[in-house]
Write an enzyme that holds these catalytic residues in place. Sequence first.
Site, PDB file in Angstrom:
ATOM      1  N   GLY A 126       0.850  -1.204   0.000  1.00 18.11           N
ATOM      2  CA  GLY A 126       0.000   0.000   0.000  1.00 18.11           C
ATOM      3  C   GLY A 126       0.875   1.239   0.000  1.00 18.11           C
ATOM      4  N   ILE A 133      -1.448   6.515   4.246  1.00 16.64           N
ATOM      5  CA  ILE A 133      -0.685   6.195   5.468  1.00 16.64           C
ATOM      6  C   ILE A 133       0.796   6.080   5.112  1.00 16.64           C
ATOM      7  CG2 ILE A 133      -0.236   4.422   7.239  1.00 16.64           C
ATOM      8  CD1 ILE A 133      -3.220   3.816   7.268  1.00 16.64           C
ATOM      9  N   ASN A 155     -10.193  -8.647   1.090  1.00 15.91           N
ATOM     10  CA  ASN A 155      -8.910  -8.363   1.724  1.00 15.91           C
ATOM     11  C   ASN A 155      -8.289  -9.637   2.273  1.00 15.91           C
ATOM     12  OD1 ASN A 155      -8.490  -5.618   1.210  1.00 15.91           O
ATOM     13  ND2 ASN A 155     -10.131  -5.124   2.613  1.00 15.91           N
ATOM     14  N   GLN A 159      -0.044 -13.091   0.263  1.00 17.46           N
ATOM     15  CA  GLN A 159       1.067 -12.405   0.932  1.00 17.46           C
ATOM     16  C   GLN A 159       1.599 -13.266   2.083  1.00 17.46           C
ATOM     17  OE1 GLN A 159      -0.265  -8.385   1.806  1.00 17.46           O
ATOM     18  NE2 GLN A 159      -0.101  -7.785  -0.335  1.00 17.46           N
ATOM     19  N   VAL A 202      -1.745  -3.520   9.066  1.00 17.59           N
ATOM     20  CA  VAL A 202      -2.460  -2.257   9.307  1.00 17.59           C
ATOM     21  C   VAL A 202      -3.772  -2.258   8.523  1.00 17.59           C
ATOM     22  CG1 VAL A 202      -2.324   0.257   9.049  1.00 17.59           C
ATOM     23  CG2 VAL A 202      -0.291  -1.034   9.730  1.00 17.59           C
ATOM     24  N   ASN A 219      -7.235  -2.913   6.991  1.00 20.00           N
ATOM     25  CA  ASN A 219      -8.428  -3.479   7.651  1.00 20.00           C
ATOM     26  C   ASN A 219      -9.143  -4.522   6.810  1.00 20.00           C
ATOM     27  OD1 ASN A 219      -8.540  -2.240  10.180  1.00 20.00           O
ATOM     28  ND2 ASN A 219      -9.118  -0.298   9.228  1.00 20.00           N
ATOM     29  N   ASP A 238      -5.259   2.880  18.439  1.00 24.93           N
ATOM     30  CA  ASP A 238      -6.336   2.913  19.442  1.00 24.93           C
ATOM     31  C   ASP A 238      -5.749   3.231  20.814  1.00 24.93           C
ATOM     32  OD1 ASP A 238      -8.158   1.926  17.415  1.00 24.93           O
ATOM     33  OD2 ASP A 238      -7.077   0.042  17.628  1.00 24.93           O
ATOM     34  N   ARG A 253      -4.880   6.895  20.945  1.00 20.20           N
ATOM     35  CA  ARG A 253      -6.102   7.700  21.095  1.00 20.20           C
ATOM     36  C   ARG A 253      -6.585   7.666  22.546  1.00 20.20           C
ATOM     37  NH1 ARG A 253      -8.812   5.004  15.685  1.00 20.20           N
ATOM     38  NH2 ARG A 253      -8.130   6.575  14.175  1.00 20.20           N
ATOM     39  N   HIS A 307      -9.497  -4.486  16.381  1.00 13.52           N
ATOM     40  CA  HIS A 307      -9.360  -3.089  15.950  1.00 13.52           C
ATOM     41  C   HIS A 307     -10.655  -2.718  15.224  1.00 13.52           C
ATOM     42  CE1 HIS A 307      -8.149   0.623  14.166  1.00 13.52           C
ATOM     43  NE2 HIS A 307      -8.360   0.143  12.967  1.00 13.52           N
TER      44      HIS A 307
HETATM   45  P1  NAX Z   1      -5.243   4.212   0.836  1.00 10.22           P
HETATM   46  O1  NAX Z   1      -6.458   3.781   0.088  1.00 10.22           O
HETATM   47  O2  NAX Z   1      -4.770   5.615   0.737  1.00 10.22           O
HETATM   48  O3  NAX Z   1      -4.026   3.268   0.419  1.00 10.22           O
HETATM   49  C1  NAX Z   1      -4.130   1.886   0.336  1.00 10.22           C
HETATM   50  C2  NAX Z   1      -3.188   1.457  -0.751  1.00 10.22           C
HETATM   51  O4  NAX Z   1      -3.136   0.035  -0.738  1.00 10.22           O
HETATM   52  C3  NAX Z   1      -3.638   1.875  -2.150  1.00 10.22           C
HETATM   53  O5  NAX Z   1      -2.619   2.643  -2.768  1.00 10.22           O
HETATM   54  C4  NAX Z   1      -3.864   0.542  -2.855  1.00 10.22           C
HETATM   55  O6  NAX Z   1      -3.502   0.588  -4.232  1.00 10.22           O
HETATM   56  C5  NAX Z   1      -2.929  -0.372  -2.061  1.00 10.22           C
HETATM   57  N1  NAX Z   1      -3.242  -1.802  -2.185  1.00 10.22           N
HETATM   58  C6  NAX Z   1      -4.443  -2.405  -2.267  1.00 10.22           C
HETATM   59  N2  NAX Z   1      -4.284  -3.734  -2.411  1.00 10.22           N
HETATM   60  C7  NAX Z   1      -2.963  -3.975  -2.390  1.00 10.22           C
HETATM   61  C8  NAX Z   1      -2.186  -5.152  -2.494  1.00 10.22           C
HETATM   62  N3  NAX Z   1      -2.752  -6.351  -2.686  1.00 10.22           N
HETATM   63  N4  NAX Z   1      -0.844  -5.054  -2.432  1.00 10.22           N
HETATM   64  C9  NAX Z   1      -0.256  -3.843  -2.274  1.00 10.22           C
HETATM   65  N5  NAX Z   1      -0.939  -2.696  -2.188  1.00 10.22           N
HETATM   66  C10 NAX Z   1      -2.281  -2.753  -2.238  1.00 10.22           C
HETATM   67  O7  NAX Z   1      -5.496   3.781   2.347  1.00 10.22           O
HETATM   68  P2  NAX Z   1      -4.755   4.269   3.671  1.00 10.22           P
HETATM   69  O8  NAX Z   1      -5.452   5.457   4.209  1.00 10.22           O
HETATM   70  O9  NAX Z   1      -3.296   4.319   3.446  1.00 10.22           O
HETATM   71  O10 NAX Z   1      -5.157   3.055   4.660  1.00 10.22           O
HETATM   72  C11 NAX Z   1      -4.678   1.739   4.441  1.00 10.22           C
HETATM   73  C12 NAX Z   1      -5.382   0.753   5.323  1.00 10.22           C
HETATM   74  O11 NAX Z   1      -5.173   1.052   6.688  1.00 10.22           O
HETATM   75  C13 NAX Z   1      -6.916   0.724   5.156  1.00 10.22           C
HETATM   76  O12 NAX Z   1      -7.340  -0.627   5.147  1.00 10.22           O
HETATM   77  C14 NAX Z   1      -7.409   1.398   6.411  1.00 10.22           C
HETATM   78  O13 NAX Z   1      -8.713   0.991   6.757  1.00 10.22           O
HETATM   79  C15 NAX Z   1      -6.384   0.898   7.397  1.00 10.22           C
HETATM   80  N6  NAX Z   1      -6.289   1.613   8.672  1.00 10.22           N
HETATM   81  C16 NAX Z   1      -5.951   0.889   9.744  1.00 10.22           C
HETATM   82  C17 NAX Z   1      -5.767   1.454  10.982  1.00 10.22           C
HETATM   83  C18 NAX Z   1      -5.365   0.632  12.164  1.00 10.22           C
HETATM   84  O14 NAX Z   1      -5.276   1.196  13.253  1.00 10.22           O
HETATM   85  N7  NAX Z   1      -5.141  -0.686  12.056  1.00 10.22           N
HETATM   86  C19 NAX Z   1      -6.014   2.904  11.186  1.00 10.22           C
HETATM   87  C20 NAX Z   1      -5.939   3.699   9.934  1.00 10.22           C
HETATM   88  C21 NAX Z   1      -6.554   3.034   8.738  1.00 10.22           C
HETATM   89  O15 NAX Z   1      -7.952   3.190   8.817  1.00 10.22           O
END
Ligand code: NAX
Length: 332
Positions: free
Chosen positions: A11, A16, A110, A117, A134, A136, A163, A166, A191
Site C-alpha cells: 500500500g 498512510i 482483503n 502475501q 495495518v 483493515n 487505538d 487515542r 481493531h
Molecule cells: P489508501 O487507500 O490511501 O491506500 C491503500 C493502498 O493500498 C492503495 O494505494 C492501494 O492501491 C494499495 N493496495 C491495495 N491492495 C494492495 C495489495 N494487494 N498489495 C499492495 N498494495 C495494495 O489507504 P490508507 O489510508 O493508506 O489506509 C490503508 C489501510 O489502513 C486501510 O485498510 C485502512 O482501513 C487501514 N487503517 C488501519 C488502521 C489501524 O489502526 N489498524 C487505522 C488507519 C486506517 O484506517
Amino acid sequence: MKERIKVVVTGAAGQISYSLIPRLVDGHTFGDKIVDLELVEIPQVVDKLQGLIMELEDSNFPNMGNVNFTSDFESAAKDADWFLLVGSIPRGIVFNGKKIEERADLLQINGGIFVGQGQAIGKYGKSDAKILVVGNPANTNALIGRHAAGNDSQLWMAMTMLDSSRARSVLSKKLNVGIEDISKMIIWGNHSPTMYPDFENIISNGELGKNLIDDMNWVNNDFLPIVQQRGKAVIDSRGASSATSAAKAALDTVIACENPTKSGECFSAAVITDGSYNLPHGIVCGMPLMTTSEGSVEIVRDIVLSDFAKEKIKISTNELIEERSAVEDLLK
Ligand code: NAX
C-alpha cells in the site's frame, strides 16, 4: 560497517504510507541501521512510486539503503526482516464491477490478498520476520496471513497502537497529566468499535487507573465511545481515514518491538491467542505485549481484569469469532 534491515511496505502509494515510509529511514525508528525498502503496490498504481522514491532521495536521509518498488510481492519478500502490510481495498470501492459495502465482502476480498502475501512471507521472509498488519480488517487479515504463512517462528501482529494512542490522549486530558505520564495503555480485542481500552490497568505517576478513575458515567458515555468511534470521527471531519496518526502508530509499534520493554510496562498489538486470559483460541486479539532483552515479543500475562473489563472484552472476541467464520474458507 552498519547493520542493515530490510523492510517491505505494501500500500506504498496510499496515504498512510506517505507519512510512514520517510520515517522508516530517518534514523529514529531503526536507530543506526541502514534500511533497505521494498515498496509494494498493485500494478495499476505501482509506477507512482517512482515519485515517492524521488522525494526520498531528495530528502537526503542518511540511513536510507536500497529502495525498490514492485507489484511482485514474492520478490519483495525475500529475506525481509519486517513487513508493514498497509495495503488493502477500502469499503465503498468498486471491485470486479461490484461496489464493496458489506463487511463480509470486505473480509473476503482483503482476506484473499492476505493468503498470497502470507504464503510468500512464510516461504521467503526471514525466519524471525515481524509482520504488522495495518490494512483493515486488520485482526482477521493477520489471522489469514499467519495461517497461510504456516511459519510459527515469525511474529504476526495486527495494529492496535493507534487505538492505544487515542485512549492515552483522552486519558491524559481527563487526568490532566502529560502523555508520557500514562503507560500500560492496553487495547483488548478487535481493531474495530468493539475494542476495549483498558483504563483500569494504566499506570499514571505510579498509580493504577482504577484508583484514578471512578466516574463510570464518564467511562461509559465519554471515554469508551470517543476512543471506539475516533476513526469514524476523523473520517467524518477529514473525508479520509486517519493517516498521519496511523503512520505514527505503526512506527511506535516497530520501535516497541525493536527495543526491550521497560520493566513493568507493556505495549499494545493484537497477536494470536494462546489461552492467556481465557481468551478464545485461534483469533488475533489485542493484548498487552513486551519485548524481551533478547528481542522476542511476548504476551504479558499478569494483568488483572475486572468483571467489567471481561464483559467488554467478550463482546470484541465474539466479533472476532464471527469474522473468522466469515473467512473460514481462507483458513483451510
Ligand atoms: P489508501 O487507500 O490511501 O491506500 C491503500 C493502498 O493500498 C492503495 O494505494 C492501494 O492501491 C494499495 N493496495 C491495495 N491492495 C494492495 C495489495 N494487494 N498489495 C499492495 N498494495 C495494495 O489507504 P490508507 O489510508 O493508506 O489506509 C490503508 C489501510 O489502513 C486501510 O485498510 C485502512 O482501513 C487501514 N487503517 C488501519 C488502521 C489501524 O489502526 N489498524 C487505522 C488507519 C486506517 O484506517
